[in-house]
Design a protein around this motif. Sequence first.
Motif, PDB file in Angstrom:
ATOM      1  N   ARG A 180     -14.737   1.736   6.335  1.00 14.90           N
ATOM      2  CA  ARG A 180     -14.618   1.000   7.589  1.00 14.90           C
ATOM      3  C   ARG A 180     -15.590  -0.172   7.581  1.00 14.90           C
ATOM      4  O   ARG A 180     -16.579  -0.170   6.861  1.00 14.90           O
ATOM      5  CB  ARG A 180     -14.908   1.926   8.780  1.00 14.90           C
ATOM      6  CG  ARG A 180     -13.841   3.005   8.963  1.00 14.90           C
ATOM      7  CD  ARG A 180     -14.268   4.057   9.983  1.00 14.90           C
ATOM      8  NE  ARG A 180     -13.221   5.042  10.228  1.00 14.90           N
ATOM      9  CZ  ARG A 180     -12.960   6.057   9.428  1.00 14.90           C
ATOM     10  NH1 ARG A 180     -13.673   6.231   8.335  1.00 14.90           N
ATOM     11  NH2 ARG A 180     -11.992   6.907   9.711  1.00 14.90           N
ATOM     12  N   GLY A 181     -15.283  -1.137   8.400  1.00 14.65           N
ATOM     13  CA  GLY A 181     -16.200  -2.257   8.556  1.00 14.65           C
ATOM     14  C   GLY A 181     -15.974  -3.410   7.595  1.00 14.65           C
ATOM     15  O   GLY A 181     -16.676  -4.419   7.670  1.00 14.65           O
ATOM     16  N   LEU A 182     -14.994  -3.282   6.688  1.00 18.72           N
ATOM     17  CA  LEU A 182     -14.693  -4.387   5.799  1.00 18.72           C
ATOM     18  C   LEU A 182     -13.805  -5.406   6.521  1.00 18.72           C
ATOM     19  O   LEU A 182     -13.103  -5.077   7.469  1.00 18.72           O
ATOM     20  CB  LEU A 182     -13.977  -3.894   4.541  1.00 18.72           C
ATOM     21  CG  LEU A 182     -14.765  -2.993   3.603  1.00 18.72           C
ATOM     22  CD1 LEU A 182     -13.870  -2.552   2.451  1.00 18.72           C
ATOM     23  CD2 LEU A 182     -16.000  -3.697   3.081  1.00 18.72           C
ATOM     24  N   ARG A 183     -13.822  -6.645   6.023  1.00 19.78           N
ATOM     25  CA  ARG A 183     -12.978  -7.693   6.588  1.00 19.78           C
ATOM     26  C   ARG A 183     -12.301  -8.468   5.466  1.00 19.78           C
ATOM     27  O   ARG A 183     -12.939  -8.837   4.487  1.00 19.78           O
ATOM     28  CB  ARG A 183     -13.803  -8.653   7.440  1.00 19.78           C
ATOM     29  CG  ARG A 183     -14.448  -8.044   8.668  1.00 19.78           C
ATOM     30  CD  ARG A 183     -15.348  -9.064   9.346  1.00 19.78           C
ATOM     31  NE  ARG A 183     -14.616 -10.291   9.703  1.00 19.78           N
ATOM     32  CZ  ARG A 183     -15.226 -11.437  10.002  1.00 19.78           C
ATOM     33  NH1 ARG A 183     -16.544 -11.531   9.966  1.00 19.78           N
ATOM     34  NH2 ARG A 183     -14.485 -12.495  10.322  1.00 19.78           N
ATOM     35  N   ASP A 184     -11.009  -8.701   5.620  1.00 23.49           N
ATOM     36  CA  ASP A 184     -10.272  -9.637   4.773  1.00 23.49           C
ATOM     37  C   ASP A 184     -10.507  -9.417   3.276  1.00 23.49           C
ATOM     38  O   ASP A 184     -10.898 -10.330   2.551  1.00 23.49           O
ATOM     39  CB  ASP A 184     -10.635 -11.072   5.133  1.00 23.49           C
ATOM     40  CG  ASP A 184     -10.271 -11.408   6.575  1.00 23.49           C
ATOM     41  OD1 ASP A 184      -9.217 -10.950   7.037  1.00 23.49           O
ATOM     42  OD2 ASP A 184     -11.052 -12.115   7.234  1.00 23.49           O
ATOM     43  N   VAL A 185     -10.252  -8.213   2.811  1.00 32.61           N
ATOM     44  CA  VAL A 185     -10.382  -7.939   1.377  1.00 32.61           C
ATOM     45  C   VAL A 185      -9.337  -8.747   0.623  1.00 32.61           C
ATOM     46  O   VAL A 185      -8.140  -8.690   0.929  1.00 32.61           O
ATOM     47  CB  VAL A 185     -10.227  -6.438   1.085  1.00 32.61           C
ATOM     48  CG1 VAL A 185     -10.181  -6.180  -0.409  1.00 32.61           C
ATOM     49  CG2 VAL A 185     -11.379  -5.664   1.723  1.00 32.61           C
ATOM     50  N   SER A 186      -9.783  -9.496  -0.388  1.00 33.10           N
ATOM     51  CA  SER A 186      -8.899 -10.420  -1.096  1.00 33.10           C
ATOM     52  C   SER A 186      -8.648 -10.033  -2.543  1.00 33.10           C
ATOM     53  O   SER A 186      -7.701 -10.533  -3.163  1.00 33.10           O
ATOM     54  CB  SER A 186      -9.488 -11.835  -1.057  1.00 33.10           C
ATOM     55  OG  SER A 186     -10.823 -11.830  -1.546  1.00 33.10           O
ATOM     56  N   ALA A 187      -9.472  -9.162  -3.122  1.00 32.06           N
ATOM     57  CA  ALA A 187      -9.298  -8.760  -4.522  1.00 32.06           C
ATOM     58  C   ALA A 187      -9.994  -7.428  -4.741  1.00 32.06           C
ATOM     59  O   ALA A 187     -11.022  -7.130  -4.118  1.00 32.06           O
ATOM     60  CB  ALA A 187      -9.866  -9.816  -5.469  1.00 32.06           C
ATOM     61  N   VAL A 188      -9.426  -6.611  -5.649  1.00 27.50           N
ATOM     62  CA  VAL A 188     -10.015  -5.312  -5.980  1.00 27.50           C
ATOM     63  C   VAL A 188      -9.925  -5.084  -7.481  1.00 27.50           C
ATOM     64  O   VAL A 188      -9.117  -5.698  -8.186  1.00 27.50           O
ATOM     65  CB  VAL A 188      -9.309  -4.142  -5.240  1.00 27.50           C
ATOM     66  CG1 VAL A 188      -9.469  -4.256  -3.750  1.00 27.50           C
ATOM     67  CG2 VAL A 188      -7.844  -4.063  -5.641  1.00 27.50           C
ATOM     68  N   ALA A 189     -10.762  -4.178  -7.969  1.00 22.60           N
ATOM     69  CA  ALA A 189     -10.695  -3.720  -9.357  1.00 22.60           C
ATOM     70  C   ALA A 189     -11.362  -2.355  -9.427  1.00 22.60           C
ATOM     71  O   ALA A 189     -12.112  -1.958  -8.527  1.00 22.60           O
ATOM     72  CB  ALA A 189     -11.370  -4.702 -10.311  1.00 22.60           C
ATOM     73  N   VAL A 190     -11.087  -1.646 -10.515  1.00 20.23           N
ATOM     74  CA  VAL A 190     -11.665  -0.326 -10.759  1.00 20.23           C
ATOM     75  C   VAL A 190     -12.433  -0.384 -12.065  1.00 20.23           C
ATOM     76  O   VAL A 190     -11.907  -0.795 -13.100  1.00 20.23           O
ATOM     77  CB  VAL A 190     -10.563   0.750 -10.829  1.00 20.23           C
ATOM     78  CG1 VAL A 190     -11.167   2.106 -11.194  1.00 20.23           C
ATOM     79  CG2 VAL A 190      -9.803   0.833  -9.503  1.00 20.23           C
ATOM     80  N   ALA A 191     -13.730   0.014 -12.038  1.00 23.78           N
ATOM     81  CA  ALA A 191     -14.574   0.016 -13.237  1.00 23.78           C
ATOM     82  C   ALA A 191     -15.794   0.878 -12.968  1.00 23.78           C
ATOM     83  O   ALA A 191     -16.151   1.131 -11.813  1.00 23.78           O
ATOM     84  CB  ALA A 191     -14.994  -1.408 -13.620  1.00 23.78           C
TER      85      ALA A 191
END
Length: 435
Positions: A180-191
Amino acid sequence: MTFVKQLDWQSSEGNDTIFAMRRRQNNTRALKFVLCCVLLLGVIAWGNSIVTFQPTQRIQTGAGTTTVALGDMNHDGLLDIITSTIIVTDEEKDLKTLNLVAVLGGPAGKFLAPQLFEFNSMRLDDAVKVPRGKVLGLGDLNGDGLLDTVLAYPTGGNFWVLWGDRASVFRPASNRDLPRGLRDVSAVAVADFTHDGRPDIVCANLQGSVYIFINNGTEQIDRWGVRETFVGGSLQSLAVDDLNRDGKTDIVVSSIGRAAVLLGDGTGGFRIAQRLAAGLYAGDSPAWIEIADINNDTFGDLVAANPESDRLLVFWGDGKGGLEEPLSLPTRALDPRAVVAADFNRDGWLDLAAANSSSNLVTVHLNDGSGGFGPRVLLDPPHGKPVQPNKAIPVLVGSLPVALASGDLDGDGDLDLVVANQGDGSVSVLINERR
């Protein structure tokens, strides 16, 4: 005691012997030269097979097809296609659902019918921000041996996780377990950013922050530890690799006209080591970035797809965490929105493929064997004849291609492509017919 006859340089016998020796030496040199040429041509011909891509399937996945990934989701040894975010409307219930789609692989590179996995719903008149870019990541987050999916979800301001499931392919994470509390996530990755053997989640947002969610071995992601690094700018894309070869995972993020190198400390923290221009001029910005060793010097290089200038930019890595001035590569098409690096002709050098949205084309760019993509002529392996100039290889796909991924879909050892087409809600399957 053995005596060797001394040649008389003035005698006819001596002259004949000398001339014979010289002829043998010249013949030997000529033979060596011919053999070297044959071997060189053989190496060049073998390393530069003729590459073509055949569109074998157009899979209708639905409105909102904006991203794509490949992975063996059901452990059958075949690659499957994952795409999102599919919007399905139900006017009777005044609802629309948001769905992830799995298209399971079949024999000979053919795919089965798409399966939808709902992860959220809303009213028909609610606005949906469809994610586009590097918004889909795969990895085994809970250690059960199955691939899980992380999806950026701009409408909710965060990301969603769908857990791999042996019986049903996916099961959506519970709302209460999401961050919670995130805004406007534009990119993700897993590492794995902490070297504990558990993959973590990294995401970037339009407010200029990078967040690392540190895996604690549970499915309650809201209880994972979080580390934030503020970079600034409106972050659009990200890529991960060990850029300075210290055994710790680093990140490159891109924003409007800029990029930044973040060197990891092995605990989920980062320091900004470099800021650099990521376009050819003001307003030229990457829509997608990747890290790959393009020039075979063992250092990770940054590849950016810049739709404004219709070019791919390759920034050479120095092995110390720095990036040098870029090589500029025209795609010969319009609006490159995504790029992938893969060895399509199996010559040991990574090539590039770009999804050019406004041209409805994927263009494949073969590495010239020096880390460049110049005009060298490639040879036909059976005959050694120059038949394929090293220029962009165009492949027609669906409407508005915005993402792509590479893998061996038909089991022949050659790397193929899948492409997400936003305009007509489909995925194109491109089979590499290298010869």
